[in-house]
Design a protein around this motif. Structure first.
Motif, PDB file in Angstrom:
ATOM      1  N   GLU A 115       1.010  -1.600  -0.032  1.00 36.90           N
ATOM      2  CA  GLU A 115       0.257  -0.738   0.252  1.00 36.90           C
ATOM      3  C   GLU A 115       0.372   1.109   0.120  1.00 36.90           C
ATOM      4  N   LEU A 119       0.052  -1.805  -8.053  1.00 33.51           N
ATOM      5  CA  LEU A 119      -0.389  -1.199  -9.326  1.00 33.51           C
ATOM      6  C   LEU A 119       1.320  -1.348 -10.017  1.00 33.51           C
ATOM      7  N   SER A 158      -7.228   2.013  -0.406  1.00 35.09           N
ATOM      8  CA  SER A 158      -5.965   1.713  -0.272  1.00 35.09           C
ATOM      9  C   SER A 158      -6.034  -0.049  -1.726  1.00 35.09           C
ATOM     10  N   PHE A 159      -4.546   0.581  -2.243  1.00 34.62           N
ATOM     11  CA  PHE A 159      -3.936  -0.658  -3.476  1.00 34.62           C
ATOM     12  C   PHE A 159      -3.243  -1.600  -2.637  1.00 34.62           C
ATOM     13  N   ASP A 160      -3.044  -2.821  -2.835  1.00 38.15           N
ATOM     14  CA  ASP A 160      -1.982  -4.243  -2.746  1.00 38.15           C
ATOM     15  C   ASP A 160      -0.649  -3.830  -3.919  1.00 38.15           C
ATOM     16  N   TYR A 170      -6.254   5.120 -11.748  1.00 35.39           N
ATOM     17  CA  TYR A 170      -5.755   4.322 -10.755  1.00 35.39           C
ATOM     18  C   TYR A 170      -4.802   4.982  -9.671  1.00 35.39           C
ATOM     19  N   CYS A 171      -3.545   5.646 -10.561  1.00 37.95           N
ATOM     20  CA  CYS A 171      -2.830   6.567  -9.836  1.00 37.95           C
ATOM     21  C   CYS A 171      -4.252   7.665  -8.426  1.00 37.95           C
ATOM     22  N   ALA A 202       2.843   5.782  -7.718  1.00 40.88           N
ATOM     23  CA  ALA A 202       1.405   6.901  -8.048  1.00 40.88           C
ATOM     24  C   ALA A 202       1.606   7.863  -8.049  1.00 40.88           C
ATOM     25  N   ALA A 218       3.074   1.615  -3.306  1.00 38.70           N
ATOM     26  CA  ALA A 218       1.903   1.980  -4.417  1.00 38.70           C
ATOM     27  C   ALA A 218       1.626   3.450  -4.422  1.00 38.70           C
ATOM     28  N   LYS A 219       1.440   4.049  -3.186  1.00 40.57           N
ATOM     29  CA  LYS A 219       1.190   5.677  -3.572  1.00 40.57           C
ATOM     30  C   LYS A 219       2.278   6.311  -3.410  1.00 40.57           C
ATOM     31  N   GLN A 238      -6.443   7.205  -7.915  1.00 39.04           N
ATOM     32  CA  GLN A 238      -7.297   5.988  -6.609  1.00 39.04           C
ATOM     33  C   GLN A 238      -6.616   5.289  -5.682  1.00 39.04           C
ATOM     34  N   SER A 239      -5.622   5.637  -5.989  1.00 33.85           N
ATOM     35  CA  SER A 239      -4.911   4.981  -4.645  1.00 33.85           C
ATOM     36  C   SER A 239      -4.450   5.757  -3.814  1.00 33.85           C
TER      37      SER A 239
END
Length: 423
Positions: A335, A385, A381-383, A373-374, A342, A338-339, A376-377
């Motif tokens: 998570e 990307l 929470s995205f595990d 998606y960037c 992004a 990924a942020k 939205q992250s």
């Protein structure tokens, strides 16, 4: 169908061919103990373990269904042909029961196509042939039908005609001793993409290994760098421009004593095109001479540290003076990671200079989807990307320079968050 019905079907087919399960020859055929496929066959006298090395190019052999020894799926409960015949897999495949005693041409063709796609037949040190995990229903059908037709033939001429009808030209693995197997396997791991390692852990980067493997219609063909000559009982080694010829023990000695250069340079040929690579740069030509002439120049450039290393793949077609570029997936997991990814990618992709990377509708749509998606992250929470693979073909030198410059900029951005291209 239950076992009783299957037996009844078998007896009915045998009867039509003038045969019975009580006939000694028929009984021996269906009920004799047969070896099952094992991955190691022991030669007690020589105390060697013989293995089929994927590094050695298979040899084409003319085989009959009756030449196969294995009784199916390597199960200790299937040591007889009758066990194989009664076998029920999860799908209760009725192919064998429905096709014994019938024309086998289409089944034979299907089996040959499967073996061509799935890889070669194995042979043990005692000369027994073994099929792989696929095509066993078809193989059993062929074994039984070949036996039925040959047993029904009246003359030797008729029997030979039946054999001719069932002949198959199949690739067969060449067994080698365990020491040679281990040495060849070590060689192959360096350049075969399936032996995945991080780029900083291997001599040849994954991108160029993946590119090399993908050009073959069968992944196994990428792994062959030794040819066996049955008439001379000799091996010819040819890998990355290094060649050697000798028998098994001589090849072992060569592999154990040859000098490892550790140069990140590969050479190979596929379908009449010759390739040479250094780092993630590849040159190709239909003319082998051009590639051979290029090799010392590449080595000199590498030795003098004049060659830059980039994570994306660069390919130059010497014959057409065109270029190709490919950026593998950038897959970031976690998570927090990924942020961070992004943030970096949004800054990079929203710069107008990167438009050169998205001149096609499909690539442009992919950029917009990824940017969505960037954003939205930061809310969800995205595990994971992923920035999908990008490929650019038939580029002029001017196009190549513009696109490669932006890919270099992307590399610099990824360094800020310690992220690399590829899996």
């Amino acid at each position: 169908m239950n076992d009783e019905e299957v037996f009844a079907r078998l007896k009915e087919v045998l009867s039509r061919h003038g045969l019975s399960l009580d006939d000694p020859e028929v009984k021996h055929f269906f009920f004799r103990e047969r070896k099952i496929k094992e991955y190691k066959e022991f030669d007690i006298d020589a105390q060697k373990v013989y293995l089929s090395s994927v590094g050695i190019k298979p040899v084409k052999v003319t085989l009959l269904p009756s030449d196969f020894e294995n009784s199916g799926y390597g199960s200790k409960e299937q040591t007889r042909l009758i066990d194989w015949f009664l076998y029920r897999n999860s799908a209760h495949n009725p192919l064998v029961w429905e096709n014994i005693g019938k024309d086998s041409l289409s089944i034979k063709q299907s089996f040959e196509q499967t073996r061509e796609h799935k890889g070669p037949i194995d042979i043990s040190i005692d000369g027994k042939f073994y099929n792989g995990d696929d095509g066993n229903h078809r193989l059993l059908t062929l074994i039984i039908n070949h036996f039925l037709e040959r047993s029904s033939a009246k003359t030797e001429e008729e029997k030979l005609a039946v054999d001719k009808m069932y002949e198959m030209e199949l690739e067969v693995c060449i067994p080698c001793c365990e020491e040679l197997y281990q040495l060849l396997d070590k060689e192959m791991q360096a350049y075969a993409y399936k032996y995945w390692q991080k780029d900083d852990e291997r001599i040849f980067p994954n991108s160029v290994c993946k590119y090399r493997e993908a050009m073959y219609d069968n992944d196994l063909k990428n792994t062959y760098f030794v040819t066996f000559n049955p008439e001379e009982n000799s091996y010819e080694y040819n890998l990355n421009g290094v060649k050697f010829k000798g028998n098994e023990q001589e090849l072992i000695k060569f592999l154990k004593t040859k000098e490892d250069t550790n140069l990140p340079i590969m050479m190979w040929e596929c379908d009449g095109t010759y390739y040479i690579s250094c780092y993630n740069k590849v040159w190709k030509s239909k003319d082998e001479t051009k590639i051979l002439q290029l090799k010392p120049k590449i080595i000199k450039s590498f030795t003098n540290r004049l060659m830059d290393y980039h994570q994306f793949l660069e390919i130059k077609d010497i014959d057409t003076n065109t270029y190709q570029l490919r950026l593998d997936d950038i897959n970031v997991r976690g998570e927090t990671e990924a942020k961070q990814f992004a943030t970096v990618m949004m800054d990079f992709l929203e710069d107008e200079q990167t438009d050169v990377l998205f001149y096609e509708d499909e690539k442009l749509a992919d950029r917009e989807e990824f940017l969505k998606y960037c954003k939205q992250s930061f809310k969800v929470s995205f595990d994971c990307l992923i920035f999908n693979e990008k490929e650019y073909k038939n580029l002029t030198k001017e196009q190549y320079l513009k696109i490669s410059q932006q890919l270099i900029c992307l590399e610099e951005c990824l360094k800020k968050i310690n992220t690399t291209v590829g899996c």
